[in-house]
Design an enzyme around this catalytic site. Structure first.
Site, PDB file in Angstrom:
ATOM      1  N   LYS A  40     -73.541   9.879  10.564  1.00 29.36           N
ATOM      2  CA  LYS A  40     -72.729  11.089  10.783  1.00 29.36           C
ATOM      3  C   LYS A  40     -72.934  12.081   9.642  1.00 29.36           C
ATOM      4  CE  LYS A  40     -68.160  10.997   9.552  1.00 29.36           C
ATOM      5  NZ  LYS A  40     -67.836  12.083   8.621  1.00 29.36           N
ATOM      6  N   ARG A 142     -59.193  18.493  -0.779  1.00 26.81           N
ATOM      7  CA  ARG A 142     -60.537  18.855  -0.317  1.00 26.81           C
ATOM      8  C   ARG A 142     -60.839  20.348  -0.488  1.00 26.81           C
ATOM      9  NH1 ARG A 142     -62.403  15.189   4.689  1.00 26.81           N
ATOM     10  NH2 ARG A 142     -64.341  15.311   3.551  1.00 26.81           N
ATOM     11  N   ASP A 327     -65.945   5.606   1.330  1.00 28.01           N
ATOM     12  CA  ASP A 327     -65.797   5.339   2.770  1.00 28.01           C
ATOM     13  C   ASP A 327     -65.843   3.845   3.106  1.00 28.01           C
ATOM     14  OD1 ASP A 327     -66.157   8.267   3.675  1.00 28.01           O
ATOM     15  OD2 ASP A 327     -67.843   7.876   2.357  1.00 28.01           O
ATOM     16  N   ARG A 435     -64.538  10.453  16.119  1.00 27.49           N
ATOM     17  CA  ARG A 435     -65.205  11.496  15.323  1.00 27.49           C
ATOM     18  C   ARG A 435     -66.428  10.940  14.622  1.00 27.49           C
ATOM     19  NH1 ARG A 435     -62.216  13.475  10.781  1.00 27.49           N
ATOM     20  NH2 ARG A 435     -64.337  14.064  10.294  1.00 27.49           N
TER      21      ARG A 435
HETATM   22  N1  EPU Z   1     -64.516  18.705  -4.456  1.00 29.22           N
HETATM   23  C1  EPU Z   1     -63.954  19.757  -5.125  1.00 29.22           C
HETATM   24  N2  EPU Z   1     -64.418  21.014  -4.845  1.00 29.22           N
HETATM   25  C2  EPU Z   1     -65.400  21.237  -3.930  1.00 29.22           C
HETATM   26  C3  EPU Z   1     -65.980  20.150  -3.263  1.00 29.22           C
HETATM   27  C4  EPU Z   1     -65.510  18.874  -3.547  1.00 29.22           C
HETATM   28  O1  EPU Z   1     -63.057  19.571  -5.956  1.00 29.22           O
HETATM   29  O2  EPU Z   1     -65.774  22.409  -3.727  1.00 29.22           O
HETATM   30  C5  EPU Z   1     -64.012  17.334  -4.724  1.00 29.22           C
HETATM   31  C6  EPU Z   1     -63.311  16.742  -3.481  1.00 29.22           C
HETATM   32  O3  EPU Z   1     -61.985  17.197  -3.365  1.00 29.22           O
HETATM   33  C7  EPU Z   1     -63.420  15.262  -3.728  1.00 29.22           C
HETATM   34  C8  EPU Z   1     -64.770  15.148  -4.451  1.00 29.22           C
HETATM   35  O4  EPU Z   1     -65.086  16.452  -4.946  1.00 29.22           O
HETATM   36  O5  EPU Z   1     -62.405  14.840  -4.589  1.00 29.22           O
HETATM   37  C9  EPU Z   1     -65.911  14.661  -3.593  1.00 29.22           C
HETATM   38  O6  EPU Z   1     -66.014  15.456  -2.421  1.00 29.22           O
HETATM   39  P1  EPU Z   1     -67.417  15.693  -1.707  1.00 29.22           P
HETATM   40  O7  EPU Z   1     -67.701  17.154  -1.712  1.00 29.22           O
HETATM   41  O8  EPU Z   1     -68.418  14.775  -2.290  1.00 29.22           O
HETATM   42  O9  EPU Z   1     -67.088  15.236  -0.236  1.00 29.22           O
HETATM   43  P2  EPU Z   1     -67.508  15.942   1.132  1.00 29.22           P
HETATM   44  O10 EPU Z   1     -68.867  16.486   1.041  1.00 29.22           O
HETATM   45  O11 EPU Z   1     -66.393  16.818   1.596  1.00 29.22           O
HETATM   46  C10 EPU Z   1     -68.665  13.843   2.165  1.00 29.22           C
HETATM   47  C11 EPU Z   1     -68.460  13.030   3.409  1.00 29.22           C
HETATM   48  C12 EPU Z   1     -67.237  12.145   3.249  1.00 29.22           C
HETATM   49  C13 EPU Z   1     -67.457  11.246   2.051  1.00 29.22           C
HETATM   50  C14 EPU Z   1     -67.720  12.093   0.799  1.00 29.22           C
HETATM   51  C15 EPU Z   1     -68.030  11.269  -0.422  1.00 29.22           C
HETATM   52  C16 EPU Z   1     -69.331  14.452   5.117  1.00 29.22           C
HETATM   53  C17 EPU Z   1     -69.068  15.305   6.299  1.00 29.22           C
HETATM   54  N3  EPU Z   1     -68.273  13.933   4.528  1.00 29.22           N
HETATM   55  O12 EPU Z   1     -67.514  14.663   2.054  1.00 29.22           O
HETATM   56  O13 EPU Z   1     -67.156  11.361   4.416  1.00 29.22           O
HETATM   57  O14 EPU Z   1     -66.332  10.447   1.852  1.00 29.22           O
HETATM   58  O15 EPU Z   1     -68.831  12.983   1.041  1.00 29.22           O
HETATM   59  O16 EPU Z   1     -69.168  10.525  -0.223  1.00 29.22           O
HETATM   60  O17 EPU Z   1     -70.474  14.234   4.725  1.00 29.22           O
HETATM   61  C18 EPU Z   1     -66.120  10.176   6.107  1.00 29.22           C
HETATM   62  O18 EPU Z   1     -67.254  10.021   6.577  1.00 29.22           O
HETATM   63  O19 EPU Z   1     -65.099   9.586   6.541  1.00 29.22           O
HETATM   64  C19 EPU Z   1     -65.953  11.087   4.981  1.00 29.22           C
HETATM   65  C20 EPU Z   1     -64.763  11.527   4.570  1.00 29.22           C
END
Ligand code: EPU
Length: 455
Positions: A40, A142, A327, A435
């Site tokens: 995903k 987030r 995850d 999802r």
């Molecule tokens: N963060 C910030 N500011 C930002 C972006 C992120 O503070 O602008 C913080 C977040 O709040 C969090 C940390 O950085 O505390 C990590 O967030 P990250 O950006 O790495 O997560 P993401 O890209 O939103 C993806 C996956 C998640 C997975 C995380 C960590 C997708 C669509 N989602 O999220 O997957 O847990 O990376 O590996 O790729 C899931 O599949 O259930 C899921 C939540």
């Protein structure tokens, strides 16, 4: 109706899951074989990357999940023609990319987090982008500050409006030096998808290096991008003027693999997860073994099973890759309720990812949440008011209960808990699980689970 229920129903309905509730008669081991498709967290980003090509792309191993539907819809409203070929291949033709009307884009508000990744590609193609309010699991605040700051560094002008964010690039996008305060997966992808066509070189420090990101880099290189990954989380991208379409088979879904592995352990079962590979799951496999699970790796997948005997407690700290993925913790916590002794899970990636444990406690688990960083290292959430460490005392025989799915991974852990508990449990809001878990109902059937679906 609350938004959680609406989200769940919309998510489930979009992939043909009409049931809202499952009644599970637990206590039977899950045994059998399932096949994984593409991840995903890669497939949806690969679909966005197709926007950058001058020619069509072909993506294979695409799962039938609602996040894929959302991204498909959003690509289509921007003029990308998305066609399915065979069971799990899609063709993405971006020859006629066009701006979409605000109202049409806004219909996708709250449905997924992927729309934020449309910024760079749309700015390159159209000079403007409008991004609706984001959705995704409610597992913390987030924020998207890293994304927006990165885009500004490339020269984008960010205008926050009540319904979303409007971006323009009056002077084009230029390569930049960017350092992420935390190795965010999404922000790293944002920089990659923007830098590949920006003028000049981009240097990204503090990058995330998850296998899904490496596979996105593979795709971008196939398209014509020049990207090098140095040591110490530094990625350098030399912008190019033109990218072509790609042809690619998506990396397997290692989060789904870990979920079924945990299900095998918690139900004392035996599941062969076709398509799972060792190298992307090294850290998970180590923990699985320490808890007392067994696995056999072959060229087609990994067999995960409970070898008999007692499960052992562990101390886990979730982390960015190559650490233990956030995850993975939710499904594994269910198995840890059955381990003999005290386990600790310190969640360092998301500040509120233990909401799912309330339901496990209702089922008899002994889980206490703490604000302190337990288990070793201090994390970003240590001095703040978040319950981000869990202490799990086992072993517990879970009993049946009626539970409501809060988010994707938490929801899968509820399913596992219900499957491992004696008696009849009702799991509501199961659409949310659709999802990210393809055909999970059919997979449960194939593994011998005893349940009925209710509308
Ligand atoms: N963060 C910030 N500011 C930002 C972006 C992120 O503070 O602008 C913080 C977040 O709040 C969090 C940390 O950085 O505390 C990590 O967030 P990250 O950006 O790495 O997560 P993401 O890209 O939103 C993806 C996956 C998640 C997975 C995380 C960590 C997708 C669509 N989602 O999220 O997957 O847990 O990376 O590996 O790729 C899931 O599949 O259930 C899921 C939540």
């Amino acid at each position: 109706m609350n938004t959680l229920v609406e989200d769940a129903q919309a998510a489930g309905a979009s992939v043909g899951l009409t049931a809202e509730r499952i009644t599970v008669r637990g206590g039977r081991p899950l045994k059998g074989r399932i096949e994984l498709k593409g991840a995903k967290n890669l497939v949806t980003k690969a679909m966005v990357a197709s926007l950058l090509g001058e020619t069509p792309s072909e993506l294979r191993s695409v799962p039938e999940i609602s996040d894929v539907r959302v991204v498909k819809g959003l690509l289509e409203v921007h003029g990308v023609k998305v066609t399915s070929v065979g069971a799990d291949t899609i063709l993405l033709d971006p020859s006629n990319v066009e701006s979409a009307h605000f109202e049409v884009i806004d219909a996708y508000a709250g449905s997924s987090r992927i729309p934020i990744l449309f910024c760079g590609p749309l700015l390159h193609r159209l000079g403007e982008a409008f991004i609706p309010d984001l959705g995704g699991c409610r597992i913390g605040d987030r924020p998207i500050d890293f994304h927006l700051e990165g885009l500004r560094r490339f020269g984008a002008v960010v205008d926050k409006q009540p319904q979303g964010i409007r971006l323009t690039a009056p002077n084009g996008l230029k390569g930049a030096k960017i350092e992420l305060p935390y190795p965010s997966v999404g922000a790293t992808e944002q920089v990659l998808l923007t830098a590949v066509r920006a003028e000049g070189t981009t240097e990204l420090r503090g990058a995330a290096v998850e296998p899904e990101i490496m596979d996105l880099i593979n795709i971008l290189q196939k398209m014509g991008a020049i990207i090098s990954v140095d040591t110490d989380r530094v990625i350098r991208i030399e912008g190019v003027e033109r990218l072509e379409g790609f042809s690619h088979t998506a990396l397997f879904d290692r989060n789904e693999a870990a979920s079924w592995a945990a299900a095998a352990l918690a139900t004392e079962g035996d599941i062969f997860v076709g398509g799972a590979r060792q190298s992307e799951m090294l850290t998970f496999l180590n923990v699985f073994r320490k808890v007392g699970g067994a696995f056999e790796i072959n060229d087609n997948g990994i067999r995960f099973y409970h070898p008999g005997g007692k499960l052992k407690p562990v101390i886990i700290e979730t982390d960015v890759h190559p650490g233990f993925m956030t995850d993975w913790q939710q499904p594994l916590v269910v198995a840890l309720t059955k381990a003999e002794g005290v386990s600790i899970v310190h969640e360092t990636v998301y500040e509120q990812r233990f909401g799912f444990t309330d339901a496990l406690v209702d089922m008899g688990a002994h889980i206490q949440l703490h604000r302190e960083c337990l288990g070793g290292a201090e994390c970003r959430f240590g001095q703040r008011n978040f319950n981000h460490s869990a202490v799990i005392v086992g072993p517990t025989d879970l009993h049946a209960a009626d539970v409501v799915v809060p988010d994707l991974r938490g929801g899968f852990s509820h399913l596992i808990a219900a499957l491992s508990a004696e008696g009849s449990s009702t799991v509501s809001n199961v659409g949310i699980i659709a999802r990210g878990y393809e055909n999970f109902i059919a997979k449960l059937r194939a593994l011998g689970a005893d349940f009925v679906l209710e509308a």
